[in-house]
Design a protein around this motif. Structure first.
Motif, PDB file in Angstrom:
ATOM      1  N   ILE A  35       0.837  -1.209   0.000  1.00 55.70           N
ATOM      2  CA  ILE A  35       0.000   0.000   0.000  1.00 55.70           C
ATOM      3  C   ILE A  35       0.872   1.260   0.000  1.00 55.70           C
ATOM      4  O   ILE A  35       0.468   2.297  -0.501  1.00 55.70           O
ATOM      5  N   THR A  36       2.068   1.161   0.537  1.00 57.80           N
ATOM      6  CA  THR A  36       2.959   2.332   0.533  1.00 57.80           C
ATOM      7  C   THR A  36       3.839   2.381  -0.717  1.00 57.80           C
ATOM      8  O   THR A  36       4.744   3.212  -0.819  1.00 57.80           O
ATOM      9  N   GLY A  37       3.598   1.471  -1.677  1.00 55.28           N
ATOM     10  CA  GLY A  37       4.307   1.564  -2.953  1.00 55.28           C
ATOM     11  C   GLY A  37       5.457   0.594  -3.117  1.00 55.28           C
ATOM     12  O   GLY A  37       6.147   0.615  -4.140  1.00 55.28           O
ATOM     13  N   VAL A  38       5.654  -0.285  -2.140  1.00 54.75           N
ATOM     14  CA  VAL A  38       6.718  -1.286  -2.249  1.00 54.75           C
ATOM     15  C   VAL A  38       6.219  -2.390  -3.206  1.00 54.75           C
ATOM     16  O   VAL A  38       5.045  -2.754  -3.181  1.00 54.75           O
ATOM     17  N   SER A  39       7.103  -2.908  -4.047  1.00 53.72           N
ATOM     18  CA  SER A  39       6.698  -3.953  -5.001  1.00 53.72           C
ATOM     19  C   SER A  39       6.273  -5.216  -4.252  1.00 53.72           C
ATOM     20  O   SER A  39       6.686  -5.451  -3.115  1.00 53.72           O
ATOM     21  N   ARG A  40       5.473  -6.041  -4.930  1.00 52.08           N
ATOM     22  CA  ARG A  40       4.997  -7.275  -4.303  1.00 52.08           C
ATOM     23  C   ARG A  40       6.159  -8.165  -3.870  1.00 52.08           C
ATOM     24  O   ARG A  40       6.163  -8.701  -2.759  1.00 52.08           O
ATOM     25  N   ALA A  41       7.167  -8.304  -4.737  1.00 54.20           N
ATOM     26  CA  ALA A  41       8.291  -9.197  -4.424  1.00 54.20           C
ATOM     27  C   ALA A  41       9.039  -8.707  -3.180  1.00 54.20           C
ATOM     28  O   ALA A  41       9.316  -9.480  -2.259  1.00 54.20           O
ATOM     29  N   GLU A  42       9.323  -7.399  -3.178  1.00 54.41           N
ATOM     30  CA  GLU A  42      10.048  -6.818  -2.044  1.00 54.41           C
ATOM     31  C   GLU A  42       9.206  -6.902  -0.760  1.00 54.41           C
ATOM     32  O   GLU A  42       9.711  -7.261   0.316  1.00 54.41           O
ATOM     33  N   ALA A  43       7.905  -6.592  -0.879  1.00 59.53           N
ATOM     34  CA  ALA A  43       7.012  -6.626   0.280  1.00 59.53           C
ATOM     35  C   ALA A  43       6.914  -8.037   0.847  1.00 59.53           C
ATOM     36  O   ALA A  43       6.939  -8.245   2.065  1.00 59.53           O
ATOM     37  N   THR A  44       6.844  -9.030  -0.044  1.00 57.70           N
ATOM     38  CA  THR A  44       6.721 -10.421   0.398  1.00 57.70           C
ATOM     39  C   THR A  44       7.995 -10.865   1.115  1.00 57.70           C
ATOM     40  O   THR A  44       7.948 -11.539   2.142  1.00 57.70           O
ATOM     41  N   GLN A  45       9.121 -10.426   0.588  1.00 56.21           N
ATOM     42  CA  GLN A  45      10.395 -10.772   1.215  1.00 56.21           C
ATOM     43  C   GLN A  45      10.511 -10.158   2.621  1.00 56.21           C
ATOM     44  O   GLN A  45      10.869 -10.821   3.580  1.00 56.21           O
ATOM     45  N   ARG A  46      10.167  -8.874   2.696  1.00 56.20           N
ATOM     46  CA  ARG A  46      10.206  -8.202   4.010  1.00 56.20           C
ATOM     47  C   ARG A  46       9.234  -8.844   4.985  1.00 56.20           C
ATOM     48  O   ARG A  46       9.545  -9.040   6.159  1.00 56.20           O
ATOM     49  N   ALA A  47       8.039  -9.160   4.484  1.00 56.37           N
ATOM     50  CA  ALA A  47       6.998  -9.744   5.339  1.00 56.37           C
ATOM     51  C   ALA A  47       7.478 -11.086   5.891  1.00 56.37           C
ATOM     52  O   ALA A  47       7.342 -11.368   7.077  1.00 56.37           O
ATOM     53  N   ALA A  48       8.066 -11.908   5.015  1.00 51.93           N
ATOM     54  CA  ALA A  48       8.547 -13.222   5.457  1.00 51.93           C
ATOM     55  C   ALA A  48       9.646 -13.059   6.501  1.00 51.93           C
ATOM     56  O   ALA A  48       9.727 -13.812   7.473  1.00 51.93           O
TER      57      ALA A  48
END
Ligand SMILES: Nc1ncnc2c1ncn2[C@@H]1O[C@H](COP(=O)(O)OP(=O)(O)O)[C@@H](O)[C@H]1O
Ligand SMILES: [Mg+2]
Length: 231
Positions: A115-128
């Protein structure tokens, strides 16, 4: 003296004839963990919402001092600017995590970053990464209903961190948990906030939760009665 991250002056908020905040002044220092305690109806949630820019006060002002520098007059911002500030600078954990049941743990966390503009791949990596750090490795792909209450709260904590929020606001985050699970959730919440140099503001009824924080603010009838630093 330590640097302030959130300051409030003369906060007033009424709902009809109910005065929820009757003149609140406070200063929260960067890196603190502050517990807000008080009886039901004393104005704790309203105070948290006004500090976090969810609710606009009728009077007084809230100032956010980002650790990177600058001064933001939260209470003077437009609705959309406050919404952006909440997404980018603040994290939230509520009693019921308000997670999306149809999404998996990792999707719930990644969404906050996307939602803040981070790409899905990057967001998924950070989330994990956050889920693993909070002891949820291997549970990334479970839906929320397939997690225990304490695990779901840790997903909510990960979600509050994934954007790099400098202040995390939590309202009764352990209110629905037994005391052992509550203690584990507080471990996770403190480690991920003050343990990383961020600030935690937590509304709680539970003296055990308050005892884990560096300071307790007592609220009654919409006023701050006093503030005690932990021994
Ligand atoms: N949206 C609202 N509409 C009407 N009254 C409200 C609303 N939110 C809070 N109040 C009232 O304001 C007072 C403070 O509420 P709240 O901040 O939720 O207290 P607490 O979190 O300490 O239980 C209570 O009397 C509550 O009923
Ligand atoms: Mg409340």
């Amino acid at each position: 003296m330590s640097t302030a991250v959130v300051e409030a002056q003369g906060l007033i908020k009424s709902f009809g004839s109910t005065r929820a905040l009757a003149g609140v002044d406070l200063r929260i220092a960067s890196g603190e963990s502050v517990a807000i305690m008080g009886a039901s109806g004393s104005g704790k949630t309203t105070l948290l919402h006004v500090l976090a820019g969810i609710t606009r006060p009728d009077g007084g002002r809230v100032t956010f001092l980002p650790p990177a520098g600058g001064v933001v007059e939260v209470s003077a911002l437009s609705e959309s600017a406050r919404s952006r500030l909440r997404r980018e600078s603040f994290g939230f954990v509520f009693q019921q995590g308000l997670l999306m049941p149809e999404l998996t743990a990792v999707e719930n966390v990644a969404l906050a970053a996307m939602i803040t503009g981070v790409s899905r791949a990057e967001a998924t990596q950070r989330a994990a990464g956050w889920l693993a750090a909070l002891g949820l490795q291997g549970m990334e792909d479970r839906r929320i209903g397939e997690l225990s209450g304490g695990q779901a709260q840790r997903v909510a904590i990960a979600r509050a961190q994934v954007t790099g929020a400098s202040v995390v606001f939590a309202d009764e985050p352990t209110g629905a948990l037994d005391s052992t699970t509550s203690s584990e959730v507080m471990d996770a919440l403190l480690w991920s906030t003050t343990g990383q140099g961020r600030t935690l503001v937590v509304v709680t009824h539970d003296p055990q939760v308050a005892a884990r924080c560096s300071r307790t603010i007592a609220v009654r009838d919409g006023r701050v009665l006093g503030s005690a630093v932990a021994a």
